[in-house]
Design a protein around this motif. Structure first.
Motif, PDB file in Angstrom:
ATOM      1  N   ASP A 127       0.817  -1.471  -0.076  1.00  0.00           N
ATOM      2  CA  ASP A 127      -0.031   0.083  -0.102  1.00  0.00           C
ATOM      3  C   ASP A 127       0.863   1.331   0.093  1.00  0.00           C
ATOM      4  O   ASP A 127       0.558   2.260  -0.687  1.00  0.00           O
ATOM      5  CB  ASP A 127      -0.996   0.257   1.035  1.00  0.00           C
ATOM      6  CG  ASP A 127      -2.012  -1.068   1.176  1.00  0.00           C
ATOM      7  OD1 ASP A 127      -2.222  -1.460  -0.031  1.00  0.00           O
ATOM      8  OD2 ASP A 127      -2.932  -1.308   2.130  1.00  0.00           O
ATOM      9  N   ASP A 128       1.863   1.218   0.911  1.00  0.00           N
ATOM     10  CA  ASP A 128       2.931   2.568   0.977  1.00  0.00           C
ATOM     11  C   ASP A 128       3.415   2.423  -0.762  1.00  0.00           C
ATOM     12  O   ASP A 128       3.843   3.577  -1.137  1.00  0.00           O
ATOM     13  CB  ASP A 128       3.973   2.153   1.686  1.00  0.00           C
ATOM     14  CG  ASP A 128       3.456   2.367   3.035  1.00  0.00           C
ATOM     15  OD1 ASP A 128       2.417   3.072   3.455  1.00  0.00           O
ATOM     16  OD2 ASP A 128       4.169   2.075   4.267  1.00  0.00           O
ATOM     17  N   TYR A 144       0.888   4.131  -2.978  1.00  0.00           N
ATOM     18  CA  TYR A 144       0.605   5.444  -2.507  1.00  0.00           C
ATOM     19  C   TYR A 144       1.905   6.368  -3.121  1.00  0.00           C
ATOM     20  O   TYR A 144       1.741   7.450  -3.671  1.00  0.00           O
ATOM     21  CB  TYR A 144       0.410   5.655  -1.018  1.00  0.00           C
ATOM     22  CG  TYR A 144       0.548   7.203  -0.602  1.00  0.00           C
ATOM     23  CD1 TYR A 144      -0.596   7.983  -0.937  1.00  0.00           C
ATOM     24  CD2 TYR A 144       1.567   7.625  -0.086  1.00  0.00           C
ATOM     25  CE1 TYR A 144      -0.564   9.381  -0.718  1.00  0.00           C
ATOM     26  CE2 TYR A 144       1.443   8.869   0.352  1.00  0.00           C
ATOM     27  CZ  TYR A 144       0.489   9.658   0.340  1.00  0.00           C
ATOM     28  OH  TYR A 144       0.577  11.110   0.465  1.00  0.00           O
ATOM     29  N   THR A 178       3.259  15.684   4.284  1.00  0.00           N
ATOM     30  CA  THR A 178       3.002  14.821   3.101  1.00  0.00           C
ATOM     31  C   THR A 178       4.724  14.520   2.467  1.00  0.00           C
ATOM     32  O   THR A 178       5.186  13.351   2.521  1.00  0.00           O
ATOM     33  CB  THR A 178       2.548  15.178   1.797  1.00  0.00           C
ATOM     34  OG1 THR A 178       1.053  15.629   2.391  1.00  0.00           O
ATOM     35  CG2 THR A 178       2.525  14.457   0.711  1.00  0.00           C
TER      36      THR A 178
END
Length: 131
Positions: A17-18, A21, A63
């Motif tokens: 998932d990282d 993303y 972010t």
């Protein structure tokens, strides 16, 4: 018990998932460089140098710090705008994450399977280190 998803552990799913993303964010906001250029070094000597780097610049510090925490390599720097009198008041400061050379290769391998826009350049970085 819900921890195993299609043969992968929960930790592997989080890493995936990282990567997804980060690849999406990097495709939109990042910069991958792989090029040779002549640089003048000590005593006026010129050298053929390799420029291999990955960068991500954004005005949102959280972010960029999150990208740094996922990648676990590179540095984060603040690029201040409006230092000079000619600076525009609407310019915002930028936070820049950057890694180079073997660290860039490590991150490129992480992103490559999920990248779209930067996939070709990430592939060049990976193949350079794979010989």
């Amino acid at each position: 018990d819900g921890l195993i998803e299609q043969g992968t552990s929960k930790v592997e799913s989080l890493k995936r998932d990282d990567a997804i993303y980060l690849a999406g964010l990097f495709d939109g906001e990042g910069c991958a460089q792989f090029k040779r250029r002549m640089e003048t070094k000590r005593k006026g000597k010129r050298y053929n140098c390799m420029i291999i780097s990955l960068e991500l610049s954004m005005t949102d510090e959280e972010t960029v710090r999150h990208v740094h925490n996922i990648a676990k390599v590179g540095t984060v720097h603040l690029n201040r705008k409006n230092r000079s009198p000619s600076g525009k008041p609407h310019y915002k400061d930028q936070y820049r994450w950057r890694c180079s050379h073997r660290d860039a290769n490590f991150v490129a391998k992480f992103l490559y399977p999920y990248a779209i826009t930067k996939k070709k350049m990430l592939g060049k970085i990976i193949s350079h280190y794979e010989y």
